[in-house]
Enzyme design. Sequence first.
Site, short mmCIF file in Angstrom:
data_model
loop_
_atom_site.label_atom_id
_atom_site.label_comp_id
_atom_site.label_asym_id
_atom_site.label_seq_id
_atom_site.Cartn_x
_atom_site.Cartn_y
_atom_site.Cartn_z
N MET A 32 0.83 -1.20 0.00
CA MET A 32 0.00 0.00 0.00
C MET A 32 0.87 1.25 0.00
SD MET A 32 -3.47 -0.83 2.09
CE MET A 32 -2.80 -0.67 3.74
N LEU A 35 6.72 2.95 1.56
CA LEU A 35 7.61 1.81 1.68
C LEU A 35 8.74 2.03 2.68
CD1 LEU A 35 7.94 0.72 -2.07
CD2 LEU A 35 6.18 0.12 -0.41
N HIS A 36 9.20 0.92 3.25
CA HIS A 36 10.34 0.92 4.17
C HIS A 36 11.15 -0.35 3.89
CE1 HIS A 36 7.96 -2.04 6.35
NE2 HIS A 36 6.97 -1.17 6.46
N GLY A 38 11.29 -3.11 5.25
CA GLY A 38 10.52 -4.36 5.28
C GLY A 38 9.94 -4.69 3.92
N HIS A 39 9.34 -3.69 3.26
CA HIS A 39 8.82 -3.91 1.92
C HIS A 39 9.95 -4.28 0.95
CE1 HIS A 39 5.66 -1.02 3.47
NE2 HIS A 39 4.93 -2.02 3.06
N GLN A 63 -10.48 -2.39 2.60
CA GLN A 63 -10.00 -3.09 3.78
C GLN A 63 -9.84 -2.17 4.98
OE1 GLN A 63 -6.28 -4.23 1.61
NE2 GLN A 63 -5.27 -3.87 3.57
N LYS A 151 4.69 -10.00 9.43
CA LYS A 151 4.17 -9.09 10.46
C LYS A 151 2.65 -9.12 10.44
CE LYS A 151 3.94 -4.57 10.09
NZ LYS A 151 2.54 -4.29 10.56
N SER A 187 6.99 -0.67 10.01
CA SER A 187 5.62 -0.48 9.56
C SER A 187 5.50 0.92 8.97
CB SER A 187 4.65 -0.62 10.74
OG SER A 187 3.35 -0.18 10.38
N ARG A 189 3.12 2.75 9.36
CA ARG A 189 2.46 3.57 10.37
C ARG A 189 3.45 4.14 11.40
NH1 ARG A 189 -3.21 2.32 10.20
NH2 ARG A 189 -3.60 0.50 8.88
#
Length: 280
Positions: A32, A35-36, A38-39, A63, A151, A187, A189
């Site tokens: 979505m 990005l960080h 993790g992505h 969602q 996650k 995340s 967020r």
Amino acid sequence: MKIKVTTSNDEIRRLVSNAKEKGQIVGLVPTMGALHQGHLSLVQEANKKADFTVASIFVNPTQFDDNSDLENYPRSLDADIHMLEEVNCNAVYVPSSDEVYKDSKPFEFDFNGLNKPMEGEYRAGHFQGVVQVVKRLFEIINPDLACFGLKDFQQYAIIKEMVNQLNIPIDVIGCETIREENGLAMSSRNQLLARKDLQSALLISKTLRLIQQNYRKHSPAELKALAVEPLQKEINLEYLEIADSDRLQPIESWSEAKHARAFIAAKVGEVRLIDNMEIF
């Protein structure tokens, strides 16, 4: 490597078709945006297994059960595309909602109970939106494999169930959670966290690690009791659950599960965070 960026279903299908005509394996990393690392680790994992990797960037409205959450979700498209280019992603699909859902057909899916606990109790309709958009992305892009971060373990389990039930010929790969040096699960967020709330956010991963390291000394109920009280003093805890990794149902005894995980969801300040960790 110059990345190919498209907003069109027809164009992404053409790019994938061209890759497959060359005998290439196609990987997909649905995101979505915002990005960080993790992505990016998902893209790197896809690159190991595929010859042509597509990342999708789509903030899926179906969602989100909270409109303010949807409105506040961070967006950084130009930076995202640059980051994907840096990790040798071949193409990025950035559609509108109308483009994703045009010509889509409703479908029936039995969640087999996987949507009921944890996130299902706090985010009504969330997983229906997840399976709807993931199935649609699979139909549009037609990858051979797709990588998802663990996650969001409950989401991963539900997508695996969907693929199995509907006999979709796509290999769904779960990739380990990437963490900051301080242990906080990466995340999108996290960037919304106020500085003053960072230490409270760290309690989530610290608590999961405590459960992981002490399960041989205590029952699941004892560990939950030990963990919940200090958490509730610092953050707005929605749930702390110890569950069977396959069925996602809470367990009362370690003997009930071949594999178990601990799950936490909480609001830290105004930001909702989730995390989980394998126990065994």
